[in-house]
Write a protein that holds these residues in place. Sequence first.
Motif, short mmCIF file in Angstrom:
data_model
loop_
_atom_site.label_atom_id
_atom_site.label_comp_id
_atom_site.label_asym_id
_atom_site.label_seq_id
_atom_site.Cartn_x
_atom_site.Cartn_y
_atom_site.Cartn_z
N VAL A 331 -30.77 39.78 42.98
CA VAL A 331 -32.14 40.09 42.55
C VAL A 331 -32.12 41.10 41.40
O VAL A 331 -33.01 41.08 40.53
N PHE A 332 -31.10 41.93 41.34
CA PHE A 332 -31.05 43.03 40.39
C PHE A 332 -30.22 42.72 39.15
O PHE A 332 -30.20 43.50 38.20
N VAL A 333 -29.54 41.60 39.12
CA VAL A 333 -28.61 41.28 38.05
C VAL A 333 -29.36 40.95 36.76
O VAL A 333 -30.27 40.12 36.75
N GLY A 334 -28.99 41.63 35.69
CA GLY A 334 -29.55 41.35 34.38
C GLY A 334 -30.99 41.80 34.21
O GLY A 334 -31.66 41.37 33.27
N ARG A 335 -31.46 42.68 35.09
CA ARG A 335 -32.87 43.08 35.06
C ARG A 335 -33.05 44.44 34.39
O ARG A 335 -32.11 45.21 34.18
N ASP A 336 -34.29 44.76 34.09
CA ASP A 336 -34.72 46.09 33.67
C ASP A 336 -34.05 47.10 34.61
O ASP A 336 -34.15 47.01 35.83
N ASP A 337 -33.37 48.09 34.03
CA ASP A 337 -32.61 49.03 34.85
C ASP A 337 -33.50 49.87 35.76
O ASP A 337 -33.03 50.41 36.76
N ARG A 338 -34.78 49.93 35.44
CA ARG A 338 -35.69 50.69 36.29
C ARG A 338 -35.86 50.03 37.66
O ARG A 338 -36.22 50.71 38.63
N VAL A 343 -35.81 50.41 43.49
CA VAL A 343 -35.66 49.65 44.74
C VAL A 343 -34.20 49.68 45.18
O VAL A 343 -33.29 49.51 44.36
N MET A 344 -33.99 49.88 46.48
CA MET A 344 -32.64 49.93 47.03
C MET A 344 -31.93 48.58 46.91
O MET A 344 -32.53 47.53 47.11
N LYS A 345 -30.63 48.65 46.63
CA LYS A 345 -29.78 47.46 46.67
C LYS A 345 -28.49 47.82 47.38
O LYS A 345 -28.14 49.00 47.54
N ALA A 346 -27.77 46.82 47.83
CA ALA A 346 -26.51 47.05 48.54
C ALA A 346 -25.58 47.91 47.69
O ALA A 346 -25.38 47.64 46.50
N GLY A 347 -25.02 48.95 48.30
CA GLY A 347 -24.11 49.85 47.61
C GLY A 347 -24.73 51.18 47.23
O GLY A 347 -24.01 52.12 46.90
N ASP A 348 -26.07 51.28 47.28
CA ASP A 348 -26.73 52.54 46.95
C ASP A 348 -26.56 53.55 48.09
O ASP A 348 -26.56 53.17 49.26
N PRO A 349 -26.47 54.85 47.78
CA PRO A 349 -26.48 55.88 48.85
C PRO A 349 -27.78 55.76 49.64
O PRO A 349 -28.84 55.51 49.07
N TYR A 350 -27.67 55.95 50.97
CA TYR A 350 -28.85 55.68 51.79
C TYR A 350 -29.17 56.84 52.72
O TYR A 350 -29.69 57.86 52.28
N PHE A 352 -28.14 59.36 56.41
CA PHE A 352 -26.96 60.02 57.00
C PHE A 352 -26.28 59.15 58.05
O PHE A 352 -25.07 59.23 58.23
N THR A 353 -27.04 58.31 58.76
CA THR A 353 -26.46 57.45 59.79
C THR A 353 -25.99 56.10 59.23
O THR A 353 -25.37 55.32 59.95
N LYS A 354 -26.32 55.81 57.98
CA LYS A 354 -25.81 54.63 57.28
C LYS A 354 -25.72 55.00 55.81
O LYS A 354 -26.64 54.78 55.04
N LYS A 355 -24.59 55.59 55.45
CA LYS A 355 -24.50 56.27 54.16
C LYS A 355 -24.59 55.34 52.96
O LYS A 355 -24.89 55.80 51.86
N VAL A 356 -24.32 54.08 53.17
CA VAL A 356 -24.41 53.11 52.07
C VAL A 356 -25.37 52.00 52.49
O VAL A 356 -25.23 51.40 53.56
N PHE A 357 -26.36 51.74 51.65
CA PHE A 357 -27.35 50.70 51.93
C PHE A 357 -26.70 49.32 51.85
O PHE A 357 -25.86 49.07 50.97
N ASP A 358 -27.07 48.44 52.78
CA ASP A 358 -26.61 47.06 52.66
C ASP A 358 -27.80 46.11 52.48
O ASP A 358 -27.91 45.43 51.48
N VAL A 359 -28.72 46.09 53.47
CA VAL A 359 -29.89 45.24 53.36
C VAL A 359 -31.01 45.88 54.17
O VAL A 359 -30.77 46.66 55.11
N ALA A 360 -32.25 45.61 53.80
CA ALA A 360 -33.39 46.22 54.47
C ALA A 360 -33.44 45.82 55.94
O ALA A 360 -33.08 44.69 56.31
N VAL A 361 -33.90 46.76 56.77
CA VAL A 361 -34.10 46.50 58.19
C VAL A 361 -35.52 45.96 58.36
O VAL A 361 -36.50 46.70 58.22
N LEU A 362 -35.66 44.68 58.65
CA LEU A 362 -36.95 44.01 58.59
C LEU A 362 -37.95 44.51 59.62
O LEU A 362 -39.16 44.37 59.42
N VAL A 363 -37.47 45.11 60.69
CA VAL A 363 -38.42 45.64 61.67
C VAL A 363 -39.20 46.81 61.09
O VAL A 363 -40.32 47.10 61.52
#
Length: 542
Positions: A331-338, A343-350, A352-363
């Motif tokens: 979703v983020f590839v080749g897009r406006d860097d803003r 918006v969070m993407k996999a690999g971003d710091p998140y 303390f209990t899950k230090k790296v974001f992977d995917v949104a928790v839908l609940v």
Amino acid sequence: MRIMKSKFKYILSTCLLILGMTACDINRLPETSISDATFWRSETDLIAATNYLYTFIPGFNTEDVWSDDAIGLTSNNISDGSRLAPSTDGNYTSPYQLIRAANNIIEKGPKAAATTSQAVIDRYIGEARFFRAWGYYSLVQKYGDVPLILKILDDTSPELTEPASPREKIFDQIYQDLDFAASKLPTIATLGIGNFGRISNTGALAFKARVALFEGTRSKFHNYGDYKKHLTLAVAAAKAVIDSKQHALYANYFDLFQYAGEGLQNKENIIVKQYGVSLTDRVLTHTYFRGTLENGNKNPTKSLVDSYLMSDGLPITKSPLYKAPVKSTDVFVGRDDRLNQTVMKAGDPYIFTKKVFDVAVLVFQKTGFCFRKFSNIDDWNTQASSIDRPILRYAEVLLAYAEAKYELDGSISDADLDLAINPLRARGKIAKLTNAFVTTNGLNMRDELRRERRVELAQEGHRYWDLIRWKTAEIELPKPVLGNYFFKSEFGTTTTVNLTPDNYILVTAANFRKFDPAKDYLWPLPLNEISLNPNLKQNPNW
């Protein structure tokens, strides 16, 4: 940065001194225990009085869920069209509390003349007149015609039962107050570190540009009043800020909303809501990331995410660079860097209990997206963030200048695009906007200016009011709320999710959303206020 914030502790403590003097109902307030005979004698008294006004600068909130940019865990009665006229409403009473406090300073501040110069008195009256304008703009933006009160009232004042003043008269008063403030307040450079956070002359001008753009475009698209008058004022105010050379864009968009972007060294921030100094000297903190974003009380929508351009400057519906995503990071590839910074993407710091974001928790994050602005893993852990909230940035001034020029003239030159729009696009690492680019690619300049505003100011509380002034709320708000593409291998199957036929998350169907253009462009007046003042009439169809 922490040194710059130390002044805030003084502001909070001294404003408590006069809290009783100004924090009650505007129309029915007895005089306080602080005697006028012992107050209003010095610059220190003027500082103490005006400090209270700063407590009305809004903190972090979930107002974006009123719009099509975000949705929370539960439905919102503004964006889904289900609200009723309330008995009481702080959106109405709080601005009048601010206005009364400002009127009190404007009336009584000159008493300090025995010990204080006229220039100093004018400076603090300028702050009061700025905040009076702020209060009235908040009111007329929501309710339209409201009572215009420019002096202190008591229980016998006839103004208590006067009818509302026309919005044009209120805007004229707002402009007068802001012009006075701009002429009397110091520059942000003159304020310096010691007074960082106080309103500067460019703060008054920048706010005037916001106000005049709102009313100019609202009157144009709702077909009332003299829109050219307001847009002309918007152009002039924005250009005055630009020409002042007091402000510039901050290099790193993400850091604008982190500790790194705080203080006088960030020339982009013009008005900020300041928070505390440190964990041991908190004064005022917030839990915006943990309590609002990570918990799902404000989630980005597909509509917002889709509005971000590809790096070639074209929308995803036109760009040859766009490829349908097969995993969430696509979703983020080749897009406006803003988009990457918002918006969070996999690999971003998140967290303390899950230090790296992977995917949104839908609940929690029901759209499958999570906002990233103001995210800070350390603040999440301590549950006490003191990251400031930018209220008005230089980027908004540039956007206001470009939009007002276009709506006033019916066109905008490439020179003005280079002045006001392309620096923002350069920061987002996307292609320049020019008239030739628009023509060649079958775009619409108005749409592109509005798109630029949407993505630059995303998550900062502007979108709902933009839909209102453009008269597009009746088009956008009744649409279904959609989220991310449902990447089954990443989201899993443990949470029940409604999907569209093309596999996007369906958060709210269109039949659960409505917007009535006959009434919803104005808010309902609180019923208690109408019963207190029989000459105050309810807005149409409420």
